[in-house]
Scaffold this motif. Structure first.
Motif, PDB file in Angstrom:
ATOM      1  N   LYS A  66       0.857  -1.188   0.000  1.00 41.19           N
ATOM      2  CA  LYS A  66       0.000   0.000   0.000  1.00 41.19           C
ATOM      3  C   LYS A  66       0.891   1.235   0.000  1.00 41.19           C
ATOM      4  N   PRO A  67       0.340   2.368  -0.425  1.00 42.81           N
ATOM      5  CA  PRO A  67       1.128   3.609  -0.319  1.00 42.81           C
ATOM      6  C   PRO A  67       1.266   3.996   1.150  1.00 42.81           C
ATOM      7  N   THR A  68       2.276   4.781   1.461  1.00 42.28           N
ATOM      8  CA  THR A  68       2.486   5.241   2.824  1.00 42.28           C
ATOM      9  C   THR A  68       2.822   6.725   2.811  1.00 42.28           C
ATOM     10  N   ASN A  69       2.735   7.368   3.964  1.00 46.61           N
ATOM     11  CA  ASN A  69       2.945   8.810   4.000  1.00 46.61           C
ATOM     12  C   ASN A  69       4.386   9.209   3.738  1.00 46.61           C
ATOM     13  N   VAL A  70       5.347   8.560   4.411  1.00 44.13           N
ATOM     14  CA  VAL A  70       6.752   8.958   4.247  1.00 44.13           C
ATOM     15  C   VAL A  70       7.652   7.731   4.306  1.00 44.13           C
ATOM     16  N   LEU A  71       8.642   7.728   3.447  1.00 40.39           N
ATOM     17  CA  LEU A  71       9.698   6.712   3.446  1.00 40.39           C
ATOM     18  C   LEU A  71      11.037   7.433   3.544  1.00 40.39           C
ATOM     19  N   SER A  72      11.933   6.881   4.348  1.00 42.51           N
ATOM     20  CA  SER A  72      13.266   7.480   4.509  1.00 42.51           C
ATOM     21  C   SER A  72      14.319   6.480   4.082  1.00 42.51           C
ATOM     22  N   PHE A  73      15.274   6.952   3.303  1.00 40.08           N
ATOM     23  CA  PHE A  73      16.372   6.121   2.827  1.00 40.08           C
ATOM     24  C   PHE A  73      17.691   6.788   3.214  1.00 40.08           C
ATOM     25  N   GLU A 103      -4.506  12.186   5.355  1.00 40.84           N
ATOM     26  CA  GLU A 103      -4.263  12.031   6.791  1.00 40.84           C
ATOM     27  C   GLU A 103      -4.504  13.335   7.546  1.00 40.84           C
ATOM     28  N   ALA A 104      -4.082  14.440   6.975  1.00 46.07           N
ATOM     29  CA  ALA A 104      -4.289  15.733   7.635  1.00 46.07           C
ATOM     30  C   ALA A 104      -5.779  15.968   7.872  1.00 46.07           C
ATOM     31  N   THR A 105      -6.577  15.674   6.878  1.00 45.82           N
ATOM     32  CA  THR A 105      -8.031  15.828   7.003  1.00 45.82           C
ATOM     33  C   THR A 105      -8.583  14.868   8.054  1.00 45.82           C
ATOM     34  N   GLU A 106      -8.193  13.597   7.965  1.00 49.74           N
ATOM     35  CA  GLU A 106      -8.678  12.587   8.915  1.00 49.74           C
ATOM     36  C   GLU A 106      -8.294  12.915  10.350  1.00 49.74           C
ATOM     37  N   GLN A 107      -7.104  13.477  10.526  1.00 48.97           N
ATOM     38  CA  GLN A 107      -6.582  13.755  11.867  1.00 48.97           C
ATOM     39  C   GLN A 107      -6.914  15.173  12.343  1.00 48.97           C
ATOM     40  N   HIS A 108      -7.705  15.886  11.558  1.00 46.97           N
ATOM     41  CA  HIS A 108      -8.143  17.248  11.902  1.00 46.97           C
ATOM     42  C   HIS A 108      -6.944  18.171  12.167  1.00 46.97           C
ATOM     43  N   LYS A 109      -5.953  18.080  11.275  1.00 48.20           N
ATOM     44  CA  LYS A 109      -4.761  18.936  11.342  1.00 48.20           C
ATOM     45  C   LYS A 109      -4.730  19.783  10.082  1.00 48.20           C
ATOM     46  N   THR A 110      -3.976  20.872  10.147  1.00 48.05           N
ATOM     47  CA  THR A 110      -3.765  21.609   8.906  1.00 48.05           C
ATOM     48  C   THR A 110      -2.784  20.800   8.053  1.00 48.05           C
ATOM     49  N   ALA A 111      -2.876  20.972   6.761  1.00 44.08           N
ATOM     50  CA  ALA A 111      -1.936  20.293   5.863  1.00 44.08           C
ATOM     51  C   ALA A 111      -0.511  20.719   6.201  1.00 44.08           C
ATOM     52  N   THR A 112      -0.304  22.000   6.475  1.00 40.10           N
ATOM     53  CA  THR A 112       1.036  22.501   6.800  1.00 40.10           C
ATOM     54  C   THR A 112       1.602  21.817   8.035  1.00 40.10           C
ATOM     55  N   ALA A 113       0.785  21.662   9.073  1.00 45.02           N
ATOM     56  CA  ALA A 113       1.251  20.997  10.296  1.00 45.02           C
ATOM     57  C   ALA A 113       1.653  19.558  10.009  1.00 45.02           C
ATOM     58  N   HIS A 114       0.874  18.875   9.176  1.00 41.04           N
ATOM     59  CA  HIS A 114       1.183  17.469   8.876  1.00 41.04           C
ATOM     60  C   HIS A 114       2.428  17.363   7.985  1.00 41.04           C
ATOM     61  N   TRP A 115       2.556  18.255   7.017  1.00 40.58           N
ATOM     62  CA  TRP A 115       3.763  18.279   6.182  1.00 40.58           C
ATOM     63  C   TRP A 115       4.996  18.461   7.058  1.00 40.58           C
ATOM     64  N   ALA A 116       4.920  19.425   7.979  1.00 33.92           N
ATOM     65  CA  ALA A 116       6.054  19.703   8.865  1.00 33.92           C
ATOM     66  C   ALA A 116       6.383  18.470   9.696  1.00 33.92           C
ATOM     67  N   HIS A 117       5.352  17.845  10.270  1.00 33.42           N
ATOM     68  CA  HIS A 117       5.577  16.670  11.112  1.00 33.42           C
ATOM     69  C   HIS A 117       6.244  15.545  10.321  1.00 33.42           C
ATOM     70  N   LEU A 118       5.721  15.244   9.157  1.00 37.22           N
ATOM     71  CA  LEU A 118       6.274  14.117   8.388  1.00 37.22           C
ATOM     72  C   LEU A 118       7.679  14.413   7.867  1.00 37.22           C
ATOM     73  N   THR A 119       7.956  15.673   7.562  1.00 28.92           N
ATOM     74  CA  THR A 119       9.313  16.042   7.144  1.00 28.92           C
ATOM     75  C   THR A 119      10.274  15.855   8.311  1.00 28.92           C
ATOM     76  N   ILE A 120       9.914  16.348   9.474  1.00 33.69           N
ATOM     77  CA  ILE A 120      10.751  16.195  10.665  1.00 33.69           C
ATOM     78  C   ILE A 120      10.929  14.713  10.994  1.00 33.69           C
ATOM     79  N   HIS A 121       9.847  13.952  10.916  1.00 26.57           N
ATOM     80  CA  HIS A 121       9.887  12.508  11.165  1.00 26.57           C
ATOM     81  C   HIS A 121      10.881  11.827  10.212  1.00 26.57           C
TER      82      HIS A 121
END
Length: 158
Positions: A66-73, A103-121
């Motif tokens: 399945k697709p996933t939000n973030v992958l790190s290599f 996910e941002a919509t499902e988790q009731h977050k702003t898209a910007t907040a979720h982008w920031a979180h996943l980038t930091i993650h």
């Protein structure tokens, strides 16, 4: 760390519009590096993809169909190569745009907040942090929360 110590290669392999800018990603990366006390000159590649590419990579590298939000290599260069470089290549992050937005919509977050979180993650993964066991997860989540707080973003785990 100043922005000049970070080189970012941002690839947009998606038709999606309204994506974060290079400046946004650099701010989030620098915040993750600061939270992890990483201060060496470095480079990171981020590729923004659609579900098809994320799905294929997730299946190939993680065995998940399945697709996933973030992958790190993370880069896996020997010390003798790293010592000859001016900037340490930390690795590549793949972010699936449709998954992030859903996910941002499902988790009731702003898209910007979720982008920031996943980038930091993703950056913390490139630096060797993980969340396989509870102790590692607590350490990694604490760094994420601290980095996001510095950006004025609420704890994503609440």
């Amino acid at each position: 760390m100043t922005k000049s110590l970070l080189t970012l290669s941002l690839q947009k392999a998606t038709e999606q519009k309204s994506l974060p800018t290079n400046k946004d990603f650099k701010e989030w990366i620098l915040q993750a590096l600061a939270a992890a006390n990483y201060a060496k000159p470095c480079e990171v590649a981020i590729r923004l993809v659609d579900e098809e590419e994320s799905h294929a990579l997730n299946l190939q590298y993680r065995g998940k169909d399945k697709p996933t939000n973030v992958l790190s290599f993370p880069s896996d260069l020997p010390d003798e190569v790293l010592n000859s470089l001016k900037r340490e290549p930390l690795g590549d992050i793949i972010i699936c745009v449709p998954v992030v937005l859903a996910e941002a919509t499902e988790q009731h977050k702003t898209a910007t907040a979720h982008w920031a979180h996943l980038t930091i993650h993703g950056i913390l993964h490139l630096l060797g942090f993980d969340h396989i066991d509870d102790e590692e997860a607590e350490e990694m989540e604490a760094l994420e929360i601290d980095a996001l707080q510095e950006l004025g973003i609420n704890n994503p785990y609440e």
